[in-house]
Design an enzyme around this catalytic site. Structure first.
Site, PDB file in Angstrom:
ATOM      1  N   GLU B 195       0.850  -1.083  -0.048  1.00  0.00           N
ATOM      2  CA  GLU B 195      -0.122   0.022  -0.118  1.00  0.00           C
ATOM      3  C   GLU B 195       0.874   1.294  -0.108  1.00  0.00           C
ATOM      4  OE1 GLU B 195      -1.380   2.442   2.408  1.00  0.00           O
ATOM      5  OE2 GLU B 195      -0.735   1.485   4.445  1.00  0.00           O
ATOM      6  N   HIS B 370      -0.790   4.713   8.704  1.00  0.00           N
ATOM      7  CA  HIS B 370      -0.122   4.282   7.436  1.00  0.00           C
ATOM      8  C   HIS B 370       1.142   4.344   7.611  1.00  0.00           C
ATOM      9  CE1 HIS B 370      -3.939   3.505   5.167  1.00  0.00           C
ATOM     10  NE2 HIS B 370      -4.370   4.529   5.596  1.00  0.00           N
TER      11      HIS B 370
END
Lengths: 557, 557
Positions: B195, B370
């Site tokens: 990702e 993240h």
């Protein structure tokens, strides 16, 4: 609405509780002085609106008292409303050379230049407007030729900072005039109006000069074309791009209407120094080796129609961004523009460009034109005002600016956070809130100024959500019988071919409503419309969970 | 459209070139495994649309091959499309306990839970889906119970990271399983899908634990109520708020539907540890001293209908924000939400609250879920993939992730930046782009899934800009004579009372068009409609510079 009746009144007609459409008013007895005349772009909650300008009802009702409009600088949020407002108010206009240069273009386009009375001022000017003496002081900002304003009245001195930063190593201009500001403060300031744009930001905004170093470095390293997108009005930035290009032996092409426009005016008026031979036409870019060219362009906010976005979509007639070119976004997105700018950066990367983007603090290719917290405190220190009115910012910025003022010693009760229209009145050295004058936003849509009201906007919003379904019923005028229909036409609701079943059933709902109307022997067509609206609305919501605007139209034949 | 014919194929149906609606597909011969099933909120260019989900045409056409949907975690952009997609695809669903807990709620609401086949997996699970062996590894993220996935096929091993960060001091869970990842990498990875959300961000994302320290400090100092707005799904954050409140002897009230929902599920499933007596009802907040209460609420993005915005507008039935209360925005606005959140902060300041907001790096009350650049490189290092496909991000993020992969030594030709639908095919250890499967966005509007097309959207956008002007002309069916009209009705164009002159003249334009039509002896009503549209459009644009949609309707009686 009559005039306010205080000795000295100060209020905003735009610019507090918002960023944009700045307009402040100082009234001493029968003398009204207007400061700035800005515009603002609409949010997505104002569909179809082109521009927002201040509501000047108060000024129109007191037009015989309006002595002047003074412009602090030439940014759109300070001069963008001029063509619309001037048409109604026809007041004398004062501004510095560059500011008026930009204003002239606007008034010419609106066919108003001939009749306009424009007076050039400098930081040294001293003018008398009615009973008010007005002088100025030089500030720094992201456009040259900016002023703060000093109003001397019998009630005391009022200072309006305009937009400012303290740039102690400015590019091709003087630093903000600290000595003059110190003198003003020493002589006593009754009230200070100071801008709050960066009141949330700690520290001291870096000097414009820092950007030049990075731009030169980028041009040195780049092996192909370098594109620099920035605000056209940032003449110091343009100067640094041109200087960097010149020192790296690159020609400069200009792309974008306002870029060409500002460069022309700024050169003409002496604000931009460049050898004429450095400029080339966009159409000639391909004639030069790629490492000998720099392109200055508009579109640093990702505006879909501006030069950079067109370049990014490979949609410019004369110039192409090629794999290996460098693109510098020399700006920070204004809130609301982030997504457009991101899309432009994506497109540029897809073309294979090396894109330099992101916060100026990380890239070094942009600095703000607004002073940060230390500079706002510096201004407060220099001016030592008795009263303080933070201006030019949304509420949280005004609030943070208030905290800064308290921190440097301004009396908590002497700070007024106002809304547009709130009047701060001064008498015998004391200030108080003294009511409200009319204020608000005037919406410009096409040629219409202020003719778009809430009903039209509500309809536009509603139409944009679920579209419209029009139901036409034709009746015989004399007998009151239904001649034809219901006919149904929809737009923006459902795609007809895929939903014929739905519309057929909707038709049956209308037919049933008409039958009920006749059965109950109702007479007024208004009631039939009501019935159709209700029944159809209910049916469609149950079936689709959508609420199109339903517009029954009865045609009498 | 038939099935792809490679041994091993990988493609995205959502999630590349965008943030949101994640859905990735791995197909080995006749076994299709779907990873995630997300949704995404529409931009302002999709008026009236409620939600966007992936286009699953390919899966529907190959439904007999679909072995499973595996969910990496329970965020909306990974599970939000489930009710809409499940209705069509009815595939077995795999996910961890918390993920399935959240999924169950969604399926129950859509009346689909009973028939759904849900299988709980853990990081230790090992499942066989057709010919593909699937195992998992634990990651950290802003919701508990996240997984990365390992697919073992005869062509080689494929790893999908899910969303992740490396939290080396996590809150009430284990750190990401570095040893397992190292082992996977050691055994050889053919392709890594990782990702890219924070690929633009330098450094290493701070640990969730850092937030707890700040929250406790804030609760210690606050003399009145403390409100904390955050994403409900961030269970670790909720845990820290509850722990801080508990240690400061404050009760906790929950406001907001999803907050209550997630806390209930997370407690039930053991992901949230709290003494039952710490919770109080919102309606009881006023019964406690202000310094003994903390309020956990939704609305950290400034969503107009969420708890925090209602509190800020002083529009909540049970709880009030009072002067001196503290409000913590424990989140960062997602691009596009900045203005809404700013408005909420403004409103809170107006109420006299002390608002802690701004980037997490400055306030310490938020960290990202993240991984930043160093973590993305760490993942690449651990997995040592032969091929790399950056996923989960807009183009510039994928691009930056590519640069990171190159930096840690992945062969430049072995990195594929793909668009949704692009198929990467593997054979004999070599990868290539191998065409496209259908992909795109399916729009949800009310009960309609995928029935809103470009024409309807174009009409909505057009209607929202300048409204609509309907012109009705009634004609005699048998003689072709005009019986009545033109009648004109407008919505969203001009306010009638102020523009009667304009509409009267517009009426004359239509009358003239009809006369011309009859004079020229034209017969087709289609041509009359065309004529009216053209002449009226031209007249209105000249007079107003606006372009309403013009809709001529001819009623035959």
């Amino acid at each position: 609405m009559s005039s306010v009746h205080n000795k000295l009144s100060i209020f905003a007609l735009g610019g507090v509780g918002e960023i944009g459409k700045n307009m402040y008013v100082l009234q001493y007895e029968d003398d009204i002085i207007v400061i700035d005349c800005g515009s603002k772009f609409p949010d997505e909650d104002l569909p179809g609106i082109d521009l927002i300008v201040p509501d000047i009802t108060y000024l129109l009702e007191n037009r015989d008292k309006v002595r002047a409009l003074i412009l602090t600088h030439g940014h759109e949020d300070h001069i963008g409303g001029l063509p619309y407002i001037y048409k109604q108010l026809r007041m004398p206009i004062y501004g510095t050379k560059l500011t008026l240069g930009l204003v002239e273009g606007k008034l010419r386009e609106a066919n108003l230049l001939k009749e306009a009375e424009l007076t050039v001022i400098t930081p040294e000017s001293d003018i008398q407007l009615g009973t008010v003496s007005v002088s100025f002081f030089k500030t720094n900002h992201s456009i040259p030729d900016c002023l703060g304003i000093v109003f001397q009245t019998n009630e005391g001195t009022v200072v309006h900072t305009g937009d400012f930063k303290f740039d102690l190593t400015p590019v091709s201009e003087e630093a903000a005039d600290l000595h003059r500001m110190a003198e003003i403060g020493k002589n006593g300031v009754l009230a200070l109006l100071s801008e709050s744009t960066n009141a949330e930001r700690v520290g001291f905004t870096p000097s414009e000069r820092k950007v030049g170093v990075h731009l030169e470095e980028i041009m040195r390293k780049a092996r192909q074309k370098v594109f620099i997108a920035t605000f056209a009005s940032n003449v110091h930035r343009l100067q640094q791009v041109i200087d960097a290009a010149d020192s790296m032996n690159r020609k400069v092409a200009l792309i974008g209407r306002s870029m060409v426009n500002v460069v022309t005016i700024a050169k003409e008026l002496g604000y931009l120094q460049a050898r004429e031979e450095i400029f080339i036409e966009p159409g000639d870019v391909h004639k030069y080796p790629a490492d000998r060219v720099a392109v200055l362009c508009t579109g640093s906010q990702g505006e879909p129609m501006a030069a950079l976005s067109r370049l990014a979509r490979n949609n410019h007639r004369q110039v192409e961004v090629l794999r290996g070119d460098t693109v510098v976004i020399s700006a920070t997105p204004i809130p609301g523009n982030e997504r457009n700018l991101s899309r432009t950066v994506d497109d540029l990367f897809k073309l294979g460009a090396n894109v330099i983007y992101g916060p100026g603090s990380a890239t070094g290719v942009h600095v703000s034109g607004h002073g940060s917290q230390e500079e706002l405190k510096l201004m407060l220190h220099l001016m030592r005002p008795k009263y303080f009115i933070p201006i030019h910012g949304e509420y949280r910025m005004l609030h943070q600016h208030r905290l800064l003022a308290e921190a440097v010693g301004v009396d908590q009760d002497h700070i007024f956070i106002v809304e547009n229209g709130d009047v701060v009145a001064f008498q015998n050295g004391e200030a108080r809130l003294a009511g409200k004058v009319p204020s608000g936003r005037t919406l410009v849509d096409g040629l219409g100024i202020g003719d778009i009201g809430n009903i039209v906007l509500r309809d536009r919003r509603s139409l944009s959500q679920d579209g419209i379904l029009i139901v036409i019923i034709t009746i015989n005028k004399s007998h009151g019988t239904i001649l034809s229909g219901p006919d149904m036409v929809s737009r923006g609701f459902v795609y007809i071919r895929e939903s014929e079943g739905l519309l057929e059933q909707a038709n049956e709902v209308v037919v049933a409503s008409i039958a009920k109307f006749q059965e109950d022997n109702m007479k007024q067509w208004r009631l039939l419309k009501q019935l159709v609206k209700e029944n159809l609305g209910k049916f469609l919501y149950e079936r689709t969970k959508r609420r199109p605007m339903i517009l029954p139209i009865i045609v009498e034949v």
